[in-house]
Motif scaffolding. Structure first.
Motif, short mmCIF file in Angstrom:
data_model
loop_
_atom_site.label_atom_id
_atom_site.label_comp_id
_atom_site.label_asym_id
_atom_site.label_seq_id
_atom_site.Cartn_x
_atom_site.Cartn_y
_atom_site.Cartn_z
N THR A 99 0.67 -1.28 -0.18
CA THR A 99 0.07 0.00 0.04
C THR A 99 0.67 1.36 -0.07
O THR A 99 0.42 2.28 -0.69
N LEU A 102 1.90 2.67 -3.20
CA LEU A 102 0.84 3.11 -4.03
C LEU A 102 0.28 4.61 -3.74
O LEU A 102 -0.54 5.07 -4.41
N THR A 103 1.22 5.17 -2.79
CA THR A 103 0.75 6.38 -2.57
C THR A 103 2.01 7.37 -3.37
O THR A 103 2.42 6.70 -4.38
N GLN A 108 5.09 1.67 -9.29
CA GLN A 108 3.79 1.55 -8.98
C GLN A 108 2.83 0.57 -9.90
O GLN A 108 1.82 -0.10 -9.50
N ARG A 109 3.19 0.55 -11.20
CA ARG A 109 2.24 -0.14 -12.05
C ARG A 109 2.45 -1.80 -11.69
O ARG A 109 1.54 -2.63 -11.91
N LEU A 127 3.33 -2.86 -8.74
CA LEU A 127 2.62 -3.27 -7.52
C LEU A 127 1.19 -3.06 -7.69
O LEU A 127 0.44 -4.23 -7.38
N LEU A 128 0.44 -2.49 -8.67
CA LEU A 128 -1.05 -2.74 -8.99
C LEU A 128 -1.26 -3.93 -9.67
O LEU A 128 -2.16 -4.54 -9.44
#
Length: 285
Positions: A39, A42-43, A75-76, A78-79
């Motif tokens: 999480t 993703l910030t 981030q991509r 992680l998503l």
């Protein structure tokens, strides 16, 4: 495609595999991400930087060093991971304690085995080896510090290390003892802090004080990471979930045993000679 560089199956495995090649600041980012995975990743870069106590440019360099196209690339990945594993029974198992239809004894046995496997998979080999090297360096003074329950781990490590080498001591809760420990701390000092959730403020203050004096701080903690991680050169996290209302130190004890094995192996004949001497000493005239 997961978007994770190299042959790694996940960002988590990439972090663990590349930890040794990161700068100290980047290692702080990796630990912060692992502590609140995924999480906090993703910030924003600024928020992850604040969690790691580094600058936003350090976060961006961290992502690039791992092989991503900047922080958005990280981030991509992680998503993608989050969407792929959202319905995984394993993820839900980790979030919610399972029932034990086979009974508490057999059920908890398997739960502890799984916890040990997951924790050992999550400890970077480079971090473990670094702590073994520090504890095996007999030119360094080693100080062990525990908490309300984790002092038993510090005591256990003390009992073994002092059989293998000199210069190992326990730092107790007494304020005078801690003030002396800070005064004695220097660049040749290693402080091993055992701090698990419901973290100890007094231990954080001690770690900060000895770090300012140049001591190396090593942290044994849970997978959420004690605040002491911010001043630690080495961090060994493990899981503490339990079937009881209390956190478990089963995995932490296992990792402590692994450290003892590592130090005994590293000291070799020197450790054996000291143990032989201790067993041959007599207090009788």
């Amino acid at each position: 495609m997961s978007g994770v560089p190299g042959e790694f199956a996940s960002v988590r495995k990439l972090l663990l595999g590349r930890m040794d090649g990161l700068t100290p600041g980047e290692r702080k980012v990796a630990r912060a991400l692992l502590a609140q995975y995924p999480t906090v990743g993703l910030t924003t870069a600024a928020q992850l930087a604040a969690a790691a106590d580094v600058s936003a440019p350090t976060v961006i360099r961290f992502a690039t060093r791992l092989g991503f196209e900047g922080f958005p690339g990280l981030q991509r990945a992680l998503l993608h991971e989050l969407h792929s594993e959202g319905g995984s029974p394993l993820v839900q198992y980790e979030e919610k304690p399972p029932a034990y239809p086979q009974g508490i004894l057999r059920g908890t046995r398997q739960a502890f085995v799984d916890m040990i496997d997951a924790s050992y998979d999550g400890i970077p080999e480079s971090e473990f080896s670094a702590l073994v090297d520090l504890l095996s360096d007999t030119s360094r003074a080693v100080c062990l510090v525990g908490g309300r329950f984790s002092h038993v781990l510090a005591d256990y490590l003390l009992l073994h290390l002092r059989l293998l080498r000199t210069g190992v001591r326990m730092v107790g809760e007494d304020e005078a003892d801690r003030l002396v420990a800070v005064a004695d701390a220097g660049t040749q000092s290693v402080f091993v802090m055992f701090d698990y959730r419901r973290y100890t403020d007094a231990n954080l203050r001690l770690a900060q004080a000895v770090s300012r004096r140049g001591a190396t701080v090593a942290l044994m903690t849970d997978n959420w990471l004690s605040p002491i991680a911010k001043v630690s050169k080495v961090v060994l996290p493990c899981r503490v979930q339990s079937a009881s209302p209390f956190d478990s130190l089963v995995v932490a004890m296992a990792v402590t045993e692994s450290l003892v094995a590592g130090v005994a192996g590293a000291l070799g004949e020197g450790g054996r000679a000291r143990l032989t001497l201790i067993e041959s000493v007599s207090l009788d005239d």
